[in-house]
Design a protein around this motif. Sequence first.
Motif, PDB file in Angstrom:
ATOM      1  N   LEU A 149       1.065  -1.659  -0.023  1.00 18.84           N
ATOM      2  CA  LEU A 149       0.383  -0.284   0.059  1.00 18.84           C
ATOM      3  C   LEU A 149       0.913   1.656   0.213  1.00 18.84           C
ATOM      4  O   LEU A 149       0.297   2.461  -0.309  1.00 18.84           O
ATOM      5  N   GLN A 150       2.267   1.258   0.498  1.00 19.17           N
ATOM      6  CA  GLN A 150       3.274   2.327  -0.130  1.00 19.17           C
ATOM      7  C   GLN A 150       2.866   2.965  -0.934  1.00 19.17           C
ATOM      8  O   GLN A 150       2.561   4.727  -0.591  1.00 19.17           O
ATOM      9  N   ILE A 159      -7.097   2.681   0.656  1.00 19.06           N
ATOM     10  CA  ILE A 159      -7.271   2.954   2.322  1.00 19.06           C
ATOM     11  C   ILE A 159      -6.666   1.243   2.879  1.00 19.06           C
ATOM     12  O   ILE A 159      -6.553   0.549   3.922  1.00 19.06           O
ATOM     13  N   GLY A 160      -6.871   0.367   2.315  1.00 20.88           N
ATOM     14  CA  GLY A 160      -6.468  -1.280   2.789  1.00 20.88           C
ATOM     15  C   GLY A 160      -6.600  -2.416   1.368  1.00 20.88           C
ATOM     16  O   GLY A 160      -7.236  -2.412   0.519  1.00 20.88           O
ATOM     17  N   LYS A 211     -10.690   1.236  -2.109  1.00 22.94           N
ATOM     18  CA  LYS A 211     -10.645   2.341  -1.887  1.00 22.94           C
ATOM     19  C   LYS A 211     -11.881   2.648  -0.640  1.00 22.94           C
ATOM     20  O   LYS A 211     -11.346   3.892   0.077  1.00 22.94           O
ATOM     21  N   ASP A 212     -12.889   2.756  -0.740  1.00 24.87           N
ATOM     22  CA  ASP A 212     -13.308   2.542   0.707  1.00 24.87           C
ATOM     23  C   ASP A 212     -14.115   0.808   0.925  1.00 24.87           C
ATOM     24  O   ASP A 212     -13.782   0.093   0.385  1.00 24.87           O
ATOM     25  N   ARG A 213     -14.655   1.516   2.280  1.00 25.84           N
ATOM     26  CA  ARG A 213     -15.348   0.198   2.970  1.00 25.84           C
ATOM     27  C   ARG A 213     -16.475   0.176   2.579  1.00 25.84           C
ATOM     28  O   ARG A 213     -17.369   1.137   2.991  1.00 25.84           O
ATOM     29  N   GLU A 214     -17.309  -0.245   2.153  1.00 27.37           N
ATOM     30  CA  GLU A 214     -18.192  -0.871   2.393  1.00 27.37           C
ATOM     31  C   GLU A 214     -19.442  -1.226   3.271  1.00 27.37           C
ATOM     32  O   GLU A 214     -18.664  -1.430   4.429  1.00 27.37           O
ATOM     33  N   VAL A 226      -2.754  -1.080  10.111  1.00 27.25           N
ATOM     34  CA  VAL A 226      -2.770  -1.838   8.784  1.00 27.25           C
ATOM     35  C   VAL A 226      -4.317  -1.597   8.156  1.00 27.25           C
ATOM     36  O   VAL A 226      -4.920  -3.034   9.355  1.00 27.25           O
ATOM     37  N   ARG A 227      -5.507  -1.805   7.110  1.00 30.84           N
ATOM     38  CA  ARG A 227      -6.204  -2.332   7.588  1.00 30.84           C
ATOM     39  C   ARG A 227      -6.804  -3.146   6.514  1.00 30.84           C
ATOM     40  O   ARG A 227      -6.159  -3.187   5.590  1.00 30.84           O
ATOM     41  N   VAL A 228      -7.747  -4.390   6.492  1.00 31.82           N
ATOM     42  CA  VAL A 228      -8.106  -5.522   5.859  1.00 31.82           C
ATOM     43  C   VAL A 228      -9.643  -5.555   6.268  1.00 31.82           C
ATOM     44  O   VAL A 228      -9.364  -5.703   7.217  1.00 31.82           O
TER      45      VAL A 228
END
Length: 129
Positions: free
Chosen positions: A39-40, A46-47, A68-71, A82-84
Amino acid sequence: MSASMVRATVRAVSKRKILPTRAALTLTPSAVNKIRILLQDKPEYIGLKVGVRTRGCNGLTYTLDYTKDREKSDEEVLQDGVRVFIAKKAQLTLLGTEMDFVESKLSSEFVFNNPNIKGTCGCGESFNI
């Protein structure tokens, strides 16, 4: 959603006990570092998003994509910055799973150590629960 970006292997965990946590998915330090590197150079993402689809000789396989976004129905795992995100369809199959990143001379891949799996195919790409 974009095309899958990396290869992932599934392993049924029977010889060692993975302790239950409150998170649906836990990441090893190796997985956290690899996700951070991936992701760097991509500030628009975003994750990573983990999904599941029907494929292979044993039924299901995991997919990994940039997101790019969270559903609304996604489960978010935030670990060490870190976001998964876990797609709704994959949430029950991932409970108690450990996500690792393994490198060898011949391959580098994310590995899902999943205690819920009842069987896998010979190549490790598909599984059933």
